[in-house]
Design an enzyme around this catalytic site. Structure first.
Site, PDB file in Angstrom:
ATOM      1  N   ASP A   1      31.520  41.138  40.093  1.00 35.74           N
ATOM      2  CA  ASP A   1      31.434  42.061  41.232  1.00 35.74           C
ATOM      3  C   ASP A   1      30.855  43.405  40.784  1.00 35.74           C
ATOM      4  O   ASP A   1      30.006  43.988  41.464  1.00 35.74           O
ATOM      5  CB  ASP A   1      32.821  42.315  41.854  1.00 35.74           C
ATOM      6  CG  ASP A   1      33.193  41.298  42.923  1.00 35.74           C
ATOM      7  OD1 ASP A   1      32.647  40.177  42.890  1.00 35.74           O
ATOM      8  OD2 ASP A   1      34.023  41.629  43.793  1.00 35.74           O
TER       9      ASP A   1
ATOM     10  N   ASP B   1      35.448  36.976  37.399  1.00 34.44           N
ATOM     11  CA  ASP B   1      35.624  37.439  38.779  1.00 34.44           C
ATOM     12  C   ASP B   1      35.391  38.948  38.844  1.00 34.44           C
ATOM     13  O   ASP B   1      34.624  39.441  39.669  1.00 34.44           O
ATOM     14  CB  ASP B   1      37.050  37.097  39.248  1.00 34.44           C
ATOM     15  CG  ASP B   1      37.309  37.568  40.663  1.00 34.44           C
ATOM     16  OD1 ASP B   1      36.446  37.329  41.530  1.00 34.44           O
ATOM     17  OD2 ASP B   1      38.366  38.187  40.909  1.00 34.44           O
TER      18      ASP B   1
ATOM     19  N   LYS C   1      39.400  39.169  25.154  1.00 35.62           N
ATOM     20  CA  LYS C   1      40.296  40.283  24.801  1.00 35.62           C
ATOM     21  C   LYS C   1      41.014  39.854  23.519  1.00 35.62           C
ATOM     22  O   LYS C   1      42.237  39.680  23.482  1.00 35.62           O
ATOM     23  CB  LYS C   1      41.266  40.549  25.978  1.00 35.62           C
ATOM     24  CG  LYS C   1      42.117  41.790  25.824  1.00 35.62           C
ATOM     25  CD  LYS C   1      41.360  43.100  25.929  1.00 35.62           C
ATOM     26  CE  LYS C   1      42.267  44.282  25.656  1.00 35.62           C
ATOM     27  NZ  LYS C   1      41.542  45.568  25.573  1.00 35.62           N
TER      28      LYS C   1
ATOM     29  N   ASP D   1      36.860  45.177  27.888  1.00 34.39           N
ATOM     30  CA  ASP D   1      36.857  46.578  28.334  1.00 34.39           C
ATOM     31  C   ASP D   1      35.570  47.286  27.899  1.00 34.39           C
ATOM     32  O   ASP D   1      34.949  48.014  28.669  1.00 34.39           O
ATOM     33  CB  ASP D   1      38.120  47.321  27.858  1.00 34.39           C
ATOM     34  CG  ASP D   1      38.402  47.146  26.375  1.00 34.39           C
ATOM     35  OD1 ASP D   1      37.779  46.261  25.727  1.00 34.39           O
ATOM     36  OD2 ASP D   1      39.241  47.891  25.840  1.00 34.39           O
TER      37      ASP D   1
HETATM   38  C1  IPM Z   1      35.123  34.933  44.202  1.00 30.08           C
HETATM   39  C2  IPM Z   1      36.243  35.348  45.112  1.00 30.08           C
HETATM   40  C3  IPM Z   1      37.379  34.365  44.968  1.00 30.08           C
HETATM   41  C4  IPM Z   1      37.832  34.390  43.527  1.00 30.08           C
HETATM   42  C5  IPM Z   1      38.565  34.583  45.910  1.00 30.08           C
HETATM   43  C6  IPM Z   1      38.141  34.672  47.358  1.00 30.08           C
HETATM   44  C7  IPM Z   1      39.634  33.535  45.733  1.00 30.08           C
HETATM   45  O1  IPM Z   1      36.651  36.641  44.839  1.00 30.08           O
HETATM   46  O2  IPM Z   1      34.572  33.836  44.401  1.00 30.08           O
HETATM   47  O3  IPM Z   1      34.787  35.682  43.291  1.00 30.08           O
HETATM   48  O4  IPM Z   1      38.657  35.232  43.155  1.00 30.08           O
HETATM   49  O5  IPM Z   1      37.381  33.552  42.759  1.00 30.08           O
HETATM   50 MN    MN Z   2      35.505  37.630  43.286  1.00 33.32          MN
END
Ligand code: IPM
Ligand code: MN
Length: 363
Positions: free
Chosen positions: A252, A248, A190, A224
């Site tokens: 996801d 993180d 960023k 972003d």
């Molecule tokens: C991940 C999880 C962890 C993180 C949590 C559970 C602490 O979300 O491994 O991505 O945020 O790193």
């Molecule tokens: Mn995570």
């Protein structure tokens, strides 16, 4: 090659996905001329029930005495109220384990396999050919900066700190991988607003590139914008270099575009000692725990990473990945891989054990 591997199944779906994965590791060991010595350890609420501690000393000893860890999941939101935040598994077990063991490099590969584009919520032409390797810095950044909540309840703050050498450590891992694979490295930041994961991150990556890796193709992208591109042109990217927090969040989302969080494996590596921890990225999913519903593929693909990074056996790793692809290709699905409209013709819904058995058979 013989390796001592510690299994920390943990909470929620952890034990059931671990139980079906160890036989796969044993089978691949037998097939590729390796040996594995498994030990079981307790972590999270599973450890709390025995030791009143989500990370007992005994588990630390076991971790220091093995060459790699297979990790299930920790955390049970329903029981968290019982414990102070610093005693909950995330802060007492997972993050200290990453830090203490120097697991600074987190690899999260995300693929849409050929012919399996239907698993993605994206239209086929967008999902086709997605093959992303996220490299998330795992030992620093906002996760490990100073956290403070005003006792009067008026404010809270979290410091985001990055040392030059921490950025260089993960960046050089990324450049090496890019050089080896001939892939493009995209560094996320960023830079228009922040310092640590902003302008400083970008200039550190750029300087290292100029100094030692100018043969590698590097591009920078604002976080972003990258979040948008993940959904509009995901196949345009290959190796993605991020700080702790951005990695993180983005990984996801990227797992979602591949079909499910239940498909996302990860390896966390200490580049100095070679110690590694393998874990599915999906979490403990307590809502479906114990029901034989959880998708074990993220754990099984994490075992593939065990062969790639601990046994250094690319063929063994590829054998597991090919078996997963073949089983999915034959229409076998866990519930998370079926769209809202229910199973399509040729699809068979199975549970955790059914999926793992199909993969084991294919090996
Ligand atoms: C991940 C999880 C962890 C993180 C949590 C559970 C602490 O979300 O491994 O991505 O945020 O790193
Ligand atoms: Mn995570």
């Amino acid at each position: 090659m013989k390796k001592k591997i510690l299994c920390l199944a943990g909470d929620g779906i952890g034990p059931e996905i671990m139980n079906v994965t160890t036989p796969i590791v044993e089978k691949v060991c037998a097939k590729f001329g390796h040996e594995v010595e498994f030990t079981d350890g307790l972590i999270g609420y599973a450890a709390y029930d025995k030791y009143e501690d989500t990370m007992p000393e005994k588990t630390w000893e076991q971790i220091r005495d093995c060459e790699g860890v297979l990790f299930g999941a920790v955390g049970l939101p329903d029981r968290d109220a019982q414990l102070k935040p610093e005693m909950r598994p995330e802060k007492r077990a997972l993050l200290p384990m990453r830090k203490e063991m120097g697991l600074s490099i987190n690899i999260r590969p995300i693929r849409v396999y050929e012919g399996l584009e239907e698993l993605s919520p994206l239209r086929e032409h967008l999902a086709k050919g997605v093959n992303l390797t996220f490299l998330r810095e795992l030992n620093s950044g906002i996760y490990f900066g100073k956290h403070h909540t005003d006792p009067g309840g008026a404010f809270a703050s979290d410091e985001c700190y990055y040392a030059k050498e921490e950025i260089e450590r993960i960046a050089s891992f990324g450049f090496e991988l890019a050089r080896q694979t001939g892939q493009v490295l995209t560094s996320i930041d960023k830079a228009n607003v922040l310092d640590s994961i902003g302008a400083f991150w970008r200039s550190t990556v750029s300087s290292l590139h100029e100094k030692s890796y100018s043969d590698v193709e590097l591009q920078h992208c604002l976080v972003d914008a990258f979040n948008l591109y993940l959904f509009t042109k995901p196949s345009a990217y290959q190796i993605v270099l991020t700080g702790n927090m951005f990695g993180d969040i983005l990984s996801d989302g990227a797992a979602g575009l591949a079909g499910s969080l239940g498909l996302l494996p990860s390896a966390s590596i200490n580049p100095e000692t070679g110690f590694c921890l393998y874990e599915p990225s999906g979490g403990s999913a307590p809502d479906i725990a114990g029901e034989d519903k959880a998708n074990p593929i993220a754990m099984i693909l994490s075992a593939a990473l065990l062969f790639r990074h601990t046994y250094k056996d690319e063929a063994a790793a590829c054998a597991i990945e090919a078996a997963v692809q073949s089983v999915l290709g034959s229409g076998v699905r866990t519930g998370d891989l079926v769209m809202g409209s229910g199973p399509q013709e040729g699809q068979e819904i199975v549970g955790t054990t059914g999926m793992a058995e199909a993969i084991l058979k294919c090996l």
